[in-house]
Design an enzyme around this catalytic site. Structure first.
Site, short mmCIF file in Angstrom:
data_model
loop_
_atom_site.label_atom_id
_atom_site.label_comp_id
_atom_site.label_asym_id
_atom_site.label_seq_id
_atom_site.Cartn_x
_atom_site.Cartn_y
_atom_site.Cartn_z
N TYR A 118 0.85 -1.20 0.00
CA TYR A 118 0.00 0.00 0.00
C TYR A 118 0.88 1.24 0.00
O TYR A 118 1.87 1.30 0.73
CB TYR A 118 -0.90 0.03 1.24
CG TYR A 118 -2.32 -0.35 0.89
CD1 TYR A 118 -3.03 0.39 -0.06
CD2 TYR A 118 -2.95 -1.44 1.48
CE1 TYR A 118 -4.32 0.04 -0.40
CE2 TYR A 118 -4.24 -1.79 1.14
CZ TYR A 118 -4.93 -1.04 0.19
OH TYR A 118 -6.21 -1.38 -0.15
N GLU A 159 -0.65 4.86 -0.74
CA GLU A 159 -1.41 6.06 -1.10
C GLU A 159 -0.54 7.30 -0.93
O GLU A 159 0.20 7.42 0.06
CB GLU A 159 -2.64 6.23 -0.21
CG GLU A 159 -3.87 5.55 -0.77
CD GLU A 159 -4.20 4.31 0.01
OE1 GLU A 159 -3.24 3.62 0.43
OE2 GLU A 159 -5.41 4.04 0.19
N ASP A 212 -6.02 12.81 -25.98
CA ASP A 212 -6.03 11.43 -25.47
C ASP A 212 -5.38 10.57 -26.54
O ASP A 212 -6.00 10.26 -27.56
CB ASP A 212 -7.48 11.01 -25.20
CG ASP A 212 -7.59 9.58 -24.70
OD1 ASP A 212 -6.61 8.81 -24.84
OD2 ASP A 212 -8.66 9.22 -24.18
N THR A 231 -3.35 5.47 -22.33
CA THR A 231 -3.19 4.17 -21.70
C THR A 231 -1.80 3.68 -22.05
O THR A 231 -1.13 4.25 -22.93
CB THR A 231 -4.24 3.14 -22.20
OG1 THR A 231 -4.26 3.18 -23.61
CG2 THR A 231 -5.61 3.45 -21.65
N LYS A 282 -1.53 -0.23 -25.31
CA LYS A 282 -1.91 -0.39 -26.72
C LYS A 282 -0.62 -0.38 -27.56
O LYS A 282 0.19 -1.28 -27.40
CB LYS A 282 -2.92 0.70 -27.11
CG LYS A 282 -4.22 0.58 -26.29
CD LYS A 282 -5.29 1.53 -26.74
CE LYS A 282 -6.59 1.32 -26.00
NZ LYS A 282 -6.78 2.17 -24.83
N ARG A 340 -1.59 -2.98 -18.65
CA ARG A 340 -2.75 -2.10 -18.53
C ARG A 340 -2.42 -0.99 -17.54
O ARG A 340 -1.83 -1.26 -16.50
CB ARG A 340 -3.96 -2.87 -17.99
CG ARG A 340 -4.59 -3.61 -19.04
CD ARG A 340 -5.73 -4.46 -18.75
NE ARG A 340 -5.90 -5.09 -20.02
CZ ARG A 340 -6.54 -4.51 -21.06
NH1 ARG A 340 -7.16 -3.37 -20.93
NH2 ARG A 340 -6.58 -5.11 -22.22
N1 DSN Z 1 -11.43 -0.16 -25.30
C1 DSN Z 1 -10.47 0.67 -25.96
C2 DSN Z 1 -10.35 0.33 -27.41
O1 DSN Z 1 -10.53 -0.82 -27.77
O2 DSN Z 1 -10.06 1.19 -28.23
C3 DSN Z 1 -10.74 2.09 -25.74
O3 DSN Z 1 -10.86 2.35 -24.39
#
Ligand code: DSN
Length: 440
Positions: free
Chosen positions: A50, A52, A195, A221, A224, A230
């Site tokens: 933990y 925080e 974004d 994120t 990707k 993640r």
């Molecule tokens: N779920 C993501 C995507 O597949 O593009 C976006 O958040």
């Protein structure tokens, strides 16, 4: 004792998923295959702690090593994107975007983002999401040719004077016009947030223009094209600090304690740091450029095979196939038939979709994961042939109008394609082909 000994059920499911990924082509544009180093950090004992708060300012003891992990992740993110401030704690993209609203808007303020059926994201103001329920959402759209309708963006921004304007999407195949967004945000006094969840890896590899000189805030994120675990990052740019010298503190406070988060996921932070280190190596630059080259070849090959692509091609890692020539709402047939053939992609709305997000009229696919496996232009042409063959097999299926009819029809469709010899044959070819391209 290993997982196999203590929990064979979960072990077998993980092994089955591994096998599924090995034997098939992962073409959902938001997915990738992470490196063993990223997985090792993610599976580490850092998950037990933990912490925080932020480095040097924690609510728990024993954080001397966690502090160093978080500081490394921050330093690497700053270096990779060229920004002065980064928060590496958001659990994922939606909580990251939530924190941006908390830092920049009050409930009920007007905000603008790309409409969801036009390729935008839920958190950019979609009516069924908190961003559309709690803020006054004014969506902008794309034109018939798939490009953002910038005349509309300008007109809406001048009329509604939004507090926050988003640029970014989940299904947009052209380069984002960050500079134009920056100009209109400046004119109306809005915060401009980019974004870049889908294209973050391309930005680091310089295969897509960076929003950093133009936006006040950049979110992404990390799982990707960036190929990490993640997770998510919120970055504040120099421009952002010029607009609001307290923006960095506002973002940090919005993530914790104001926002939706409790203790940071330290194993995730460590894995993000590893991914960022990997993304700053010369091989990653090549990888990012190869993703785009592969996508362009795949797009051209699909068109040669007779398929219609939204916007007629792609500038990035993804493409959208418009299946409306055979009737509306047919994305579901294509997704399921291709899944059986060993090509995983997703049904998706297309601009001006005559159907609904649950039964959309297109499919979305991309090249990040297949490029990670070492596939190049030659392989993209082969994949295009397989996709076209499967799409041909589902040509005669039409989506019924009522819910009840659809349920029955889809049942029959699933029975039919499960026994389709062409699809079975392609599945065998793909399984064999995949052996030449091991997952890292
Ligand atoms: N779920 C993501 C995507 O597949 O593009 C976006 O958040």
């Amino acid at each position: 004792m290993t997982l196999k000994d203590t929990d064979p059920q979960i072990y077998e499911l993980i092994e089955a998923e591994k096998q599924r990924r090995k034997d098939g082509l992962e073409m959902i544009p938001s997915e990738n295959h992470t490196s063993p180093a990223v997985l090792e950090a993610l599976g580490s004992i850092l998950t037990d702690k933990y912490s925080e708060g932020y480095p040097g300012k924690r609510y728990y003891g024993g954080n001397q090593y966690i502090d160093e992990v978080e500081k490394l992740a921050i330093a690497r993110a700053k270096q990779a994107f060229g920004v002065p401030h980064v928060n590496v704690q958001p659990y994922s993209g939606s909580p990251a975007n939530f924190a941006v609203y908390l830092a920049t808007c009050k409930i009920g303020d007007p905000i603008m983002g790309q409409n969801l059926p036009d390729g935008g994201h839920l958190t950019h103001g979609w009516k069924a999401n908190w961003s559309g329920l709690w803020y006054k959402s004014i969506p902008y759209h794309v034109q018939k040719d798939g490009y953002i309708d910038f005349d509309e963006v300008r007109a809406l921004a001048r009329e509604h004077k939004p507090k926050l304007i988003w640029c970014g999407a989940t299904a947009y195949v052209r380069e984002f016009p960050f500079e134009e967004f920056s100009q209109i945000a400046q004119e109306v006094g809005a915060y401009f947030a980019a974004d870049i969840a889908h294209i973050a890896g391309l930005v680091i590899a310089q295969a897509h223009k960076s929003p950093v000189p133009f936006a006040h805030i950049v979110t992404t994120t990390t799982h990707k094209t960036l190929r990490g675990p993640r997770g998510a990052l919120i970055m504040v740019t120099e421009k952002g600090l010029q607009k609001d010298p307290e923006l960095a503190e506002k973002i940090d406070r919005a993530v914790f304690p104001m926002g939706v988060q409790g203790g940071p996921h330290n194993h995730q932070t460590a894995a993000i740091a590893v991914a960022l280190q990997e993304a700053m190596q010369p091989e990653f630059k090549e990888y990012g450029h190869q993703i785009v080259k592969n996508a362009k070849v795949l797009a051209s090959a699909l068109i040669e095979q007779g398929l219609t692509l939204v916007s007629g091609g792609t500038d990035n890692h993804m493409m959208l196939v418009d299946l409306t020539s055979g009737g509306k709402g047919r994305g579901v047939f294509a997704q399921e038939a291709l899944d059986l053939a060993g090509i995983t992609l997703n049904k998706n709305t297309i601009p001006g979709d005559p159907s609904s997000p649950f039964y959309p009229s297109g499919i979305r696919l991309g090249t990040p994961a297949v490029t990670t496996r070492g596939m190049k232009e030659k392989e993209m042409k082969l994949i295009a042939e397989w996709i076209a063959q499967v799409v041909l097999e589902i040509e005669d299926y039409k989506l019924p109008d009522t819910k009840e009819e659809r349920i029955q029809y889809l049942k029959q469709f699933r029975k039919d394609i499960a026994g389709n010899e062409v699809i079975q044959n392609i599945k065998q070819q793909i399984t064999e082909f995949c052996k030449k391209f091991p997952i890292p």
